[in-house]
Scaffold this motif. Structure first.
Motif, PDB file in Angstrom:
ATOM      1  N   TYR A  53     -32.640  61.853  37.757  1.00 21.84           N
ATOM      2  CA  TYR A  53     -33.283  62.580  38.858  1.00 21.84           C
ATOM      3  C   TYR A  53     -32.294  63.292  39.783  1.00 21.84           C
ATOM      4  O   TYR A  53     -32.716  63.837  40.814  1.00 21.84           O
ATOM      5  CB  TYR A  53     -34.128  61.607  39.692  1.00 21.84           C
ATOM      6  CG  TYR A  53     -35.239  60.940  38.900  1.00 21.84           C
ATOM      7  CD1 TYR A  53     -36.316  61.689  38.441  1.00 21.84           C
ATOM      8  CD2 TYR A  53     -35.193  59.587  38.606  1.00 21.84           C
ATOM      9  CE1 TYR A  53     -37.330  61.093  37.705  1.00 21.84           C
ATOM     10  CE2 TYR A  53     -36.197  58.981  37.871  1.00 21.84           C
ATOM     11  CZ  TYR A  53     -37.266  59.737  37.417  1.00 21.84           C
ATOM     12  OH  TYR A  53     -38.267  59.154  36.690  1.00 21.84           O
ATOM     13  N   GLU A  54     -31.018  63.293  39.454  1.00 22.59           N
ATOM     14  CA  GLU A  54     -30.056  63.844  40.409  1.00 22.59           C
ATOM     15  C   GLU A  54     -30.311  65.322  40.713  1.00 22.59           C
ATOM     16  O   GLU A  54     -30.214  65.759  41.857  1.00 22.59           O
ATOM     17  CB  GLU A  54     -28.614  63.640  39.931  1.00 22.59           C
ATOM     18  CG  GLU A  54     -28.197  64.403  38.707  1.00 22.59           C
ATOM     19  CD  GLU A  54     -26.706  64.207  38.419  1.00 22.59           C
ATOM     20  OE1 GLU A  54     -25.893  64.471  39.319  1.00 22.59           O
ATOM     21  OE2 GLU A  54     -26.363  63.772  37.302  1.00 22.59           O
ATOM     22  N   GLY A  55     -30.671  66.113  39.710  1.00 24.18           N
ATOM     23  CA  GLY A  55     -30.907  67.538  39.934  1.00 24.18           C
ATOM     24  C   GLY A  55     -32.012  67.797  40.933  1.00 24.18           C
ATOM     25  O   GLY A  55     -31.860  68.603  41.864  1.00 24.18           O
ATOM     26  N   VAL A  56     -33.126  67.106  40.775  1.00 22.53           N
ATOM     27  CA  VAL A  56     -34.258  67.336  41.667  1.00 22.53           C
ATOM     28  C   VAL A  56     -33.983  66.773  43.064  1.00 22.53           C
ATOM     29  O   VAL A  56     -34.449  67.319  44.074  1.00 22.53           O
ATOM     30  CB  VAL A  56     -35.556  66.750  41.069  1.00 22.53           C
ATOM     31  CG1 VAL A  56     -35.563  65.226  41.105  1.00 22.53           C
ATOM     32  CG2 VAL A  56     -36.783  67.304  41.788  1.00 22.53           C
ATOM     33  N   LEU A  57     -33.193  65.703  43.163  1.00 25.89           N
ATOM     34  CA  LEU A  57     -32.828  65.159  44.472  1.00 25.89           C
ATOM     35  C   LEU A  57     -31.903  66.117  45.221  1.00 25.89           C
ATOM     36  O   LEU A  57     -32.054  66.330  46.430  1.00 25.89           O
ATOM     37  CB  LEU A  57     -32.177  63.779  44.314  1.00 25.89           C
ATOM     38  CG  LEU A  57     -33.132  62.650  43.896  1.00 25.89           C
ATOM     39  CD1 LEU A  57     -32.342  61.375  43.585  1.00 25.89           C
ATOM     40  CD2 LEU A  57     -34.169  62.371  44.986  1.00 25.89           C
ATOM     41  N   PHE A  58     -30.949  66.697  44.500  1.00 27.40           N
ATOM     42  CA  PHE A  58     -30.072  67.675  45.144  1.00 27.40           C
ATOM     43  C   PHE A  58     -30.882  68.891  45.602  1.00 27.40           C
ATOM     44  O   PHE A  58     -30.664  69.420  46.698  1.00 27.40           O
ATOM     45  CB  PHE A  58     -28.965  68.132  44.178  1.00 27.40           C
ATOM     46  CG  PHE A  58     -27.998  67.050  43.777  1.00 27.40           C
ATOM     47  CD1 PHE A  58     -27.838  65.914  44.552  1.00 27.40           C
ATOM     48  CD2 PHE A  58     -27.246  67.181  42.619  1.00 27.40           C
ATOM     49  CE1 PHE A  58     -26.949  64.909  44.183  1.00 27.40           C
ATOM     50  CE2 PHE A  58     -26.352  66.195  42.244  1.00 27.40           C
ATOM     51  CZ  PHE A  58     -26.200  65.059  43.013  1.00 27.40           C
ATOM     52  N   ASP A  59     -31.816  69.320  44.748  1.00 27.12           N
ATOM     53  CA  ASP A  59     -32.650  70.468  45.091  1.00 27.12           C
ATOM     54  C   ASP A  59     -33.506  70.164  46.321  1.00 27.12           C
ATOM     55  O   ASP A  59     -33.675  71.021  47.205  1.00 27.12           O
ATOM     56  CB  ASP A  59     -33.543  70.823  43.900  1.00 27.12           C
ATOM     57  CG  ASP A  59     -34.247  72.162  44.081  1.00 27.12           C
ATOM     58  OD1 ASP A  59     -33.684  73.040  44.762  1.00 27.12           O
ATOM     59  OD2 ASP A  59     -35.363  72.326  43.551  1.00 27.12           O
TER      60      ASP A  59
END
Length: 399
Positions: A53-59
């Motif tokens: 989930y790192e991509g969506v959390l950064f976004d």
């Protein structure tokens, strides 16, 4: 999560009355609801893996900051960040939460935002350090954020300094200095604290043109008042100077005293000396502390106790001398200081050359003669009391 983040970042045109053609645009606010869903989010990430989930959390962090919700971004990190480094999957969770915190801080703690709102930026840093900064995140993160704040507040190149758009009357100086106290604080605390103080003294000495109504073009000039907030931060200032060494800060302390006097705040300058001056000569580092505080007191007194100021306001000048002798004069400062100040007052009140006498601009009906004469009574008072008292009486009779 991807769908929610995208939807929360769109401007919506919605109906707002009975007639469908009556529509209004609703500005996006970013994925604020993630804050309420944080416990579920942590459970899902722990179950599947934080990397997933790192991509969506950064976004999500980027979008919250993009739409002015940096406080929500910081609160989200505070809710999902690990509190200990002892459990499974901690390294990825720490890395991701550290990156999210870094995204929020970079959007808020920078020169542009600082000069737009110095107090708001400082309060954001304090929230970060007191909340997210206590979590089990990357060790270097908090140091980097503090350094970024100091770089904004006091650039190493003075040419990059800018007058802020808002005054700093409510700047949380005491809390900012408190970030550098205690064990395990920033490894470069001495240099950073010095720059914070230099930045604050400079900012407090600038005339600010700020907006004062709904319309941005309605502006007013706010006159500088000098670094008055140092008075409230005095206990932290003493602790930091004792920790690092008073010599490290003497330049900025002298500058602060000069600026307070320059903007008519000599009483504040005297009160500052009274708060930071040593009360005894028996502890470590006393000689430098005594020398610096004596010099600050001398700066304040020279600005107030002189012939020009005396003839402009004899009673006010006399009251300032009494305050000095009864407060600062009782501290463990240079032995000669009080004598020099009293002599300067007597020279103003009764010049040795009568041709230099001037009629004052104010009457002396409330002149504190009794208190002035009392300064010469008692053991250990001025070594030349008799001659000085005679000149005080001569000056008063003449005035």
């Amino acid at each position: 999560l991807q769908g929610y983040v995208w939807l929360s970042s769109q401007k919506v045109s919605e109906s707002y009355s009975y007639y469908s053609y009556s529509r209004r645009d609703v500005a996006p606010k970013g994925p604020k609801l993630l804050l309420m869903a944080a416990p579920f989010l942590v459970s899902l990430c722990d179950k599947v893996g934080w990397n997933e989930y790192e991509g969506v959390l950064f976004d999500a962090a980027e979008k919250l900051c993009m739409y002015g919700e940096t406080d929500h971004a910081l609160d989200l990190v505070n809710k999902i960040a690990p509190t200990t480094s002892s459990f499974k999957g901690i390294s990825e969770r720490r890395r991701i939460c550290s990156r999210m915190a870094s995204i929020a801080c970079k959007k808020t703690i920078n020169a542009t935002r600082f000069y737009a709102d110095p107090t708001g930026t400082a309060n954001f840093l304090i929230r970060f350090c007191n909340q997210v900064g206590t979590k089990a995140l990357d060790a270097q993160l908090t140091e980097n954020i503090i350094e970024a704040f100091v770089d904004s507040m006091c650039p190493t190149d003075e040419a990059n300094r800018r007058i802020p758009s808002k005054n700093i009357d409510s700047f949380p100086l005491e809390a900012i200095l408190g970030l550098f106290l205690g064990e395990g604080k920033h490894h470069n605390s001495a240099a950073l604290v010095k720059r914070v103080l230099q930045g604050y003294v400079w900012l407090s000495s600038q005339k600010v043109s700020e907006s004062y109504s709904y319309y941005s073009y309605s502006r007013r000039d706010v006159a500088p008042k000098g670094p008055k907030l140092l008075l409230m931060a005095a206990p932290f200032l003493v602790s930091l100077c004792d920790k690092v060494g008073w010599n490290e800060y003497e330049g900025v302390l002298f500058d602060a005293a000069e600026k307070l006097c320059m903007y008519g705040e000599t009483d504040h300058a005297l009160d500052l000396v009274n708060k930071i001056a040593p009360t005894t000569s028996s502890f470590k580092g006393i000689s430098e502390r005594r020398r610096i505080c004596s010099r600050m007191a001398s700066i304040a007194c020279k600005k107030t106790i002189n012939a020009t100021r005396f003839y402009a306001d004899p009673t006010g000048t006399a009251n300032f001398l009494i305050r000095f002798c009864n407060q600062v004069g009782t501290k463990a400062l240079d032995a000669q200081l009080t004598e020099n100040i009293i002599e300067a007052f007597v020279d103003s009140m009764c010049p040795t050359d009568e041709a230099n006498r001037r009629i004052p601009s104010k009457n002396i009906d409330s002149f504190p003669l009794e208190a002035i004469l009392g300064l010469f009574l008692g053991e250990g008072k001025h070594h030349n009391s008799a001659a000085l008292v005679k000149r005080v009486l001569q000056g008063y009779v003449w005035l």
